[in-house]
Design a protein around this motif. Structure first.
Motif, PDB file in Angstrom:
ATOM      1  N   ALA A  21       0.843  -1.206   0.000  1.00 31.57           N
ATOM      2  CA  ALA A  21       0.000   0.000   0.000  1.00 31.57           C
ATOM      3  C   ALA A  21       0.876   1.252   0.000  1.00 31.57           C
ATOM      4  CB  ALA A  21      -0.941  -0.007   1.200  1.00 31.57           C
ATOM      5  N   ASP A  43       9.876   3.467   7.462  1.00 31.27           N
ATOM      6  CA  ASP A  43       9.398   2.173   7.965  1.00 31.27           C
ATOM      7  C   ASP A  43      10.193   1.802   9.204  1.00 31.27           C
ATOM      8  OD1 ASP A  43       8.877  -0.697   8.367  1.00 31.27           O
ATOM      9  OD2 ASP A  43       7.778  -0.522   6.488  1.00 31.27           O
ATOM     10  N   LYS A  44       9.502   1.354  10.231  1.00 31.91           N
ATOM     11  CA  LYS A  44      10.220   1.071  11.472  1.00 31.91           C
ATOM     12  C   LYS A  44      11.043  -0.218  11.393  1.00 31.91           C
ATOM     13  CE  LYS A  44       6.991  -1.224  14.631  1.00 31.91           C
ATOM     14  NZ  LYS A  44       5.846  -1.046  15.511  1.00 31.91           N
ATOM     15  N   GLY A  52       6.863  -5.089   4.532  1.00 34.13           N
ATOM     16  CA  GLY A  52       5.731  -5.433   5.397  1.00 34.13           C
ATOM     17  C   GLY A  52       5.155  -6.802   5.087  1.00 34.13           C
ATOM     18  N   ASN A  53       3.857  -6.934   5.292  1.00 31.98           N
ATOM     19  CA  ASN A  53       3.182  -8.202   4.979  1.00 31.98           C
ATOM     20  C   ASN A  53       3.213  -8.481   3.484  1.00 31.98           C
ATOM     21  OD1 ASN A  53       2.529  -9.167   7.466  1.00 31.98           O
ATOM     22  ND2 ASN A  53       0.488  -8.253   7.522  1.00 31.98           N
ATOM     23  N   GLY A  54       3.280  -7.413   2.687  1.00 32.11           N
ATOM     24  CA  GLY A  54       3.290  -7.582   1.233  1.00 32.11           C
ATOM     25  C   GLY A  54       4.351  -8.575   0.775  1.00 32.11           C
ATOM     26  N   THR A  57       3.258 -12.283   0.977  1.00 34.99           N
ATOM     27  CA  THR A  57       2.051 -12.723   0.272  1.00 34.99           C
ATOM     28  C   THR A  57       2.371 -13.679  -0.870  1.00 34.99           C
ATOM     29  OG1 THR A  57       2.089 -10.977  -1.392  1.00 34.99           O
ATOM     30  CG2 THR A  57       0.970 -10.457   0.668  1.00 34.99           C
ATOM     31  N   ALA A  60      -1.255 -12.435  -4.802  1.00 27.10           N
ATOM     32  CA  ALA A  60      -2.536 -12.643  -5.500  1.00 27.10           C
ATOM     33  C   ALA A  60      -3.407 -11.391  -5.400  1.00 27.10           C
ATOM     34  CB  ALA A  60      -3.264 -13.833  -4.885  1.00 27.10           C
ATOM     35  N   ALA A 187       7.500   5.815  13.023  1.00 28.58           N
ATOM     36  CA  ALA A 187       6.626   6.972  13.245  1.00 28.58           C
ATOM     37  C   ALA A 187       6.035   6.819  14.640  1.00 28.58           C
ATOM     38  CB  ALA A 187       5.526   7.003  12.206  1.00 28.58           C
ATOM     39  N   ALA A 221       0.630   1.656   7.701  1.00 29.65           N
ATOM     40  CA  ALA A 221       1.438   0.995   8.730  1.00 29.65           C
ATOM     41  C   ALA A 221       0.824  -0.314   9.214  1.00 29.65           C
ATOM     42  CB  ALA A 221       1.655   1.955   9.892  1.00 29.65           C
ATOM     43  N   ASN A 250       3.822  -4.885  12.557  1.00 29.34           N
ATOM     44  CA  ASN A 250       2.496  -4.249  12.495  1.00 29.34           C
ATOM     45  C   ASN A 250       1.817  -4.340  13.856  1.00 29.34           C
ATOM     46  OD1 ASN A 250       3.031  -3.761   9.862  1.00 29.34           O
ATOM     47  ND2 ASN A 250       1.443  -5.078   9.004  1.00 29.34           N
ATOM     48  N   ASP A 253       0.569   0.922  15.999  1.00 33.28           N
ATOM     49  CA  ASP A 253       1.005   2.241  16.517  1.00 33.28           C
ATOM     50  C   ASP A 253       0.250   3.388  15.850  1.00 33.28           C
ATOM     51  OD1 ASP A 253       2.952   0.329  17.005  1.00 33.28           O
ATOM     52  OD2 ASP A 253       4.470   1.316  15.770  1.00 33.28           O
ATOM     53  N   THR A 455      -3.202 -13.153   9.955  1.00 30.63           N
ATOM     54  CA  THR A 455      -2.684 -12.463   8.775  1.00 30.63           C
ATOM     55  C   THR A 455      -2.771 -10.953   8.968  1.00 30.63           C
ATOM     56  OG1 THR A 455      -3.825 -14.230   7.587  1.00 30.63           O
ATOM     57  CG2 THR A 455      -2.777 -12.537   6.254  1.00 30.63           C
ATOM     58  N   GLU A 486      -4.070  -2.226   5.163  1.00 27.67           N
ATOM     59  CA  GLU A 486      -4.721  -2.866   6.314  1.00 27.67           C
ATOM     60  C   GLU A 486      -5.313  -1.874   7.299  1.00 27.67           C
ATOM     61  OE1 GLU A 486      -1.782  -5.283   8.191  1.00 27.67           O
ATOM     62  OE2 GLU A 486      -1.625  -6.643   6.489  1.00 27.67           O
ATOM     63  N   LEU A 502      -4.513  -6.954  -1.107  1.00 29.98           N
ATOM     64  CA  LEU A 502      -3.549  -6.246  -1.956  1.00 29.98           C
ATOM     65  C   LEU A 502      -4.267  -5.298  -2.900  1.00 29.98           C
ATOM     66  CD1 LEU A 502      -0.972  -9.090  -2.766  1.00 29.98           C
ATOM     67  CD2 LEU A 502      -0.568  -7.028  -1.408  1.00 29.98           C
TER      68      LEU A 502
END
Ligand SMILES: Cc1cc2nc3c(=O)[nH]c(=O)nc-3n(C[C@H](O)[C@H](O)[C@H](O)COP(=O)(O)OP(=O)(O)OC[C@H]3O[C@@H](n4cnc5c(N)ncnc54)[C@H](O)[C@@H]3O)c2cc1C
Length: 529
Positions: A21, A43-44, A52-54, A57, A60, A187, A221, A250, A253, A455, A486, A502
């Protein structure tokens, strides 16, 4: 990697996160106005955990489409001679809308859904222009039936190399377009001016705090899925024990930071309100594995059975196509004794298991030549009632046989809801298996122990879908504050049509980026006056 110096500058747009995202928002921002805005992503996570989660994945993306005529110009993995062997059903906007409403019990925001569905294909085409290498998802979303590739479940596009490929494609594009990424930069606070508009972000890097001035902040985030305390608070007791499938960063925060400015929380904050799946019980608990990523998923249950530690079935494994059940069955597993289950197949069922999830090296396998032996071996792994295990499988087999007798022409077809069930006029199980009910009789038998992998969380912030601006309780926009991915609430409740996350990040990230860039341009003009 950005040095600390970039944290002492002012920026036109600051984006929090480096997942799909965030990267999509950055590409949108940097290409929306002339001159292009100066864009910083923070990004922390360390660079080794970027994306991140991306990153975790399968890459898809769910889109509406008109069949091969829409899809072939996008994908790079279909040769001319393959084209005639593909059955790709049209997946219309109405189909996508229906699926979204059906699996969420009619609770998904129609306003958000209209944008998500309406722009789903367009955003994919747009991302192709930035180098995303789209593939038709042969391995995950098609079965070979009578020599043809038969696609199912409304989810047909993926990216070469899955999430790893997606994040690489997007990150390369973001860098090529001159955006800056600062890793290990958390952040911690949103800064506001006297009007209540966001005018900056406080970040922390290497123990030092910086105040970044900017007229536009986009928060990407993530949810609070990696925060056991918040999981317990919102999702309910037991959720602190779920395994985190993706990034451990994630932790919610930015949700808290936005709420402290009056942002409205919306969506599914009810017990179990998250996306969670059947996940390898032997996987790490507090975050995914960067090599194995999505391979701990264990989604082969439609062709088998799932038994809890008491040896009882607890879901109809064949109630719907996998794309519409996998995101809620994690919750069902968590609700079982000790939060575990055993997935079971015989020789025939095993042939449908995907290598990515079930090959010998990726998952501990419990193998046996009889159901009795399998029950004994599962007993050593936490199953408490081996004789009940045998009884459950035997009853299931008897019900399958009764159905077969009544429907001698019925044929297994995993690409559709084939009606091969346990329920006949002669015999019904208390808990049906509605489709793909094949007997579990041929050795060797296989069991795999699973637990719940979380997830992402469904509840999030209210946004104006037009510009992804974050809304207050009274519906007004918090000026200068957008969010995507998210963090957006209101789309998913209780369940989720696979591949929508996504796409949602893409659609609302693109809108957030555009609005943030335009605001930055306007604020520069105002400064000059
Ligand atoms: C194993 C797995 C498989 C999946 N498969 C699919 C799939 O195939 N298709 C699909 O549609 N969805 C899939 N999903 C869901 C999908 O990952 C998400 O919907 C989507 O990636 C969310 O994107 P995002 O950018 O919002 O969040 P993320 O990609 O998670 O990015 C959030 C980023 O924010 C950073 N961050 C957090 N807090 C702060 C802070 N305070 N300061 C700075 N940075 C911060 C984090 O470090 C992280 O990098 C999958 C998820 C997992 C875990």
């Amino acid at each position: 990697m950005a040095n600390a110096n970039v944290l002492e500058q002012s920026w036109d747009v600051v984006i929090i996160g480096s997942g799909a995202a965030a990267l999509t928002s950055a590409l949108s921002a940097v290409t929306s106005t002339t001159p292009a805005p100066k864009v910083l992503l923070v990004d922390k996570a360390p660079e080794a955990w970027a994306g991140g989660n991306g990153y975790f994945t399968a890459g898809a993306y769910r889109t509406q489409h008109n069949g091969l005529e829409d899809i072939l110009p996008i994908v790079s993995n279909v040769t001319k001679d393959m084209e005639d062997k593909i059955d790709l059903p049209v997946y219309s906007s109405a189909d996508f809308q229906d699926d979204l409403q059906r699996v969420t019990g009619g609770r998904s925001s129609k306003a958000l859904g209209k944008y998500l569905v309406g722009e789903s294909l367009d955003v994919v085409r747009w991302l192709k222009g930035f180098g995303v290498d789209w593939w038709l998802s042969f391995r995950r979303q098609a079965y070979q039936v009578d020599g043809r590739w038969v696609f199912w479940g409304g989810l047909h596009l993926t990216v070469k190399d899955g999430g790893k490929g997606l994040i690489k494609n997007l990150t390369d594009a973001v860098k090529q377009h001159g955006c800056t990424i600062s890793h290990e930069t958390a952040a911690t606070k949103l800064l506001t001016n006297s009007r209540g508009a966001v005018c900056g972000v406080e970040v922390e890097k290497a123990g030092k705090k910086y105040q970044l001035e900017t007229p536009s902040v986009i928060m990407c985030a993530g949810g609070f899925e990696a925060n056991p305390e918040l999981r317990k608070k919102y999702l309910g007791p037991g959720w602190e024990l779920a395994h985190t499938r993706g990034t451990p960063y994630n932790t919610g925060d930015m949700l808290a930071a936005a709420v402290s400015l009056g942002a409205k929380m919306v969506g599914d904050f009810s017990p179990g309100g998250c996306h969670s799946t059947a996940w390898d019980a032997a996987s790490p608990k507090d975050g995914g594995d960067r090599e194995k990523t999505n391979e701990f998923t264990k989604s082969g249950y439609p062709l088998g059975l799932m038994l809890n530690a008491q040896s009882k079935r607890f879901v109809d494994e064949g109630i719907d196509l996998r794309n519409y059940t996998y995101a809620k069955f994690g919750r069902a597993i968590l609700e079982q004794p000790n939060g575990i289950a055993f997935q079971v197949w015989d020789k025939d069922g095993q042939q449908w298991l995907r290598d990515e999830e079930y090959r010998d090296e990726i998952v501990p396998k419990i193998k046996a030549d009889s159901i009795e032996e399998l029950a004994r071996k599962c007993n050593a792994e936490g199953l408490v009632n081996p004789s009940q295990f045998v009884q459950t499988v035997n009853e299931y087999n008897a019900a399958v046989a009764a159905h077969r007798e009544e429907h001698p022409d019925a044929k297994l077809n995993p690409a559709i809801k084939d009606g091969l069930s346990t329920q006949s006029s002669k015999m019904q199980l208390e808990l049906a298996k509605s489709n793909w009910a094949i007997p579990i009789v041929k050795p060797p038998f296989l069991a795999v122990k699973v637990t719940t992998g979380i997830t992402f969380t469904f509840g999030g912030l209210a946004i104006n879908p037009e510009n992804a601006a974050v809304l207050r309780e009274d519906g007004s926009e918090i000026e200068g504050l957008h969010c995507a991915g998210e963090m957006v609430g209101g789309l998913f409740y209780g369940n989720y049509p696979g591949g929508s996350g996504l796409t949602a990040g893409g659609v609302f990230g693109r809108r957030a980026g555009r609005a943030a860039a335009e605001r930055a341009q306007t604020s520069k003009r105002m400064e000059k006056l």
